[in-house]
Scaffold this active site. Sequence first.
Site, PDB file in Angstrom:
ATOM      1  N   CYS A  40      69.898  26.891  58.847  1.00 29.49           N
ATOM      2  CA  CYS A  40      71.421  26.589  58.650  1.00 29.49           C
ATOM      3  C   CYS A  40      72.122  26.266  59.786  1.00 29.49           C
ATOM      4  O   CYS A  40      71.849  27.334  60.690  1.00 29.49           O
ATOM      5  CB  CYS A  40      71.960  27.362  57.564  1.00 29.49           C
ATOM      6  N   HIS A  61      69.832  33.119  56.057  1.00 21.87           N
ATOM      7  CA  HIS A  61      70.600  33.419  55.088  1.00 21.87           C
ATOM      8  C   HIS A  61      70.261  32.623  53.771  1.00 21.87           C
ATOM      9  O   HIS A  61      71.579  32.326  53.040  1.00 21.87           O
ATOM     10  CB  HIS A  61      71.955  33.606  55.510  1.00 21.87           C
TER      11      HIS A  61
END
Length: 393
Positions: A40, A61
């Site tokens: 990300c 994450h």
Amino acid sequence: MQITAALLSGVGQPFEITTLTLDDPGPGEVRVRLATSGVCASDAHTRSGRIPSPTPSVLGHEGAGVVESVGAGVTHVRVGDHVALSWMPSCGACRHCQRGRPVLCTAAAPALLAGTMLDGSVRLHDAAGRPVHHYSFLSTFATHTVVPAASAVPIPADVPLAVASIVGCAVLTGYGAVVNQARVTPGSSVVVFGGGGVGLAAVVAARVGGAAQVIVVDPLESKRTAALGFGATHVLAPSPVVAEQVRALTGGDGADYGIDATGSQGVVAQAFDAVVAGGTVVCVGVPAPGVDPVLPGANLVRSEKTVVGSLYGSSRPGLDIPAVLDLYMGGLLPLDRMITKAFRLDEVDTAFDELRAGTLGKGVLVLDPELAGPLPVEAPADLAVPQPVLVGA
Ligand SMILES: [Zn+2]
Ligand SMILES: [Zn+2]
């Protein structure tokens, strides 16, 4: 236990693939054998220092895998359960949790910023026994992780784990902005600023919610083309007249809903200008410090428009992650097509290079090929994605 992880020793450093020690889960914690991790932009911003986070650390994450061991007091998952991870655990006890707004929970934020588990300690250590920080409670650039119980959301075992691994960040953020905050209604029109992962999730959520028109504004032609493939009905390049263009496409009055997935200077004002009187603008992209929206005050009153923020899709991850995956398995959300490239863990630097160059759509790191299954993921057989109505581009 010993795990393999991508260790970030400091800001701007390359990742080092190394062996770390992962302690057993403490009370209220769960150890997960990871199948895949999403890559990300927030990870990249953390490595570059734009998002401050303690190092040395293990980033990542977004993830999914299989529960290997549970700490004392954990009852909602058992060993062998498949789980998707949420980086926003909640305490269930504070005022916000009691009101059904777990993303506003105040209990987790200090530990998230400190790079620890909820009790302020770490489960990761390097070969010399020195502590290694967690990242957003998940640290998914590794073969295994220990997470707070509330971060491990049980999912059906037939959901491809690679798909499950991308739901807990951009997908939930964009989907929830549309479903939980804007509450898009059938037949309505939506303008989405930003065609990245969050924007695309907003597009597919809007179409599943019955939006008749979904207009995507993005400077990159590749992202505009991708948006059309995910159900956008119109795409526009940003310009000073973009609000006028949106109004022209929506019968002259403007779109019913606007989603700002960029956080860029001036976009909230453009979205405000582009929505109909009484319409709603949902702000999702987090602006850089000092980037503040400027809105026409008189018009704010006279047009009764709503401007509202949405964090992590205003979601209840324990409910919304399984709901999103149900829609995927029912053929309504083409999440597998959002994964554009798979990397091995030792290719993580390459993934970040491609992310920085803007050439990577949604990448995943394969941490356990057996658990991850075939990539690209085979879509559910009955996939019936709402077909885009190509009125113009
Ligand atoms: Zn993310
Ligand atoms: Zn709470």
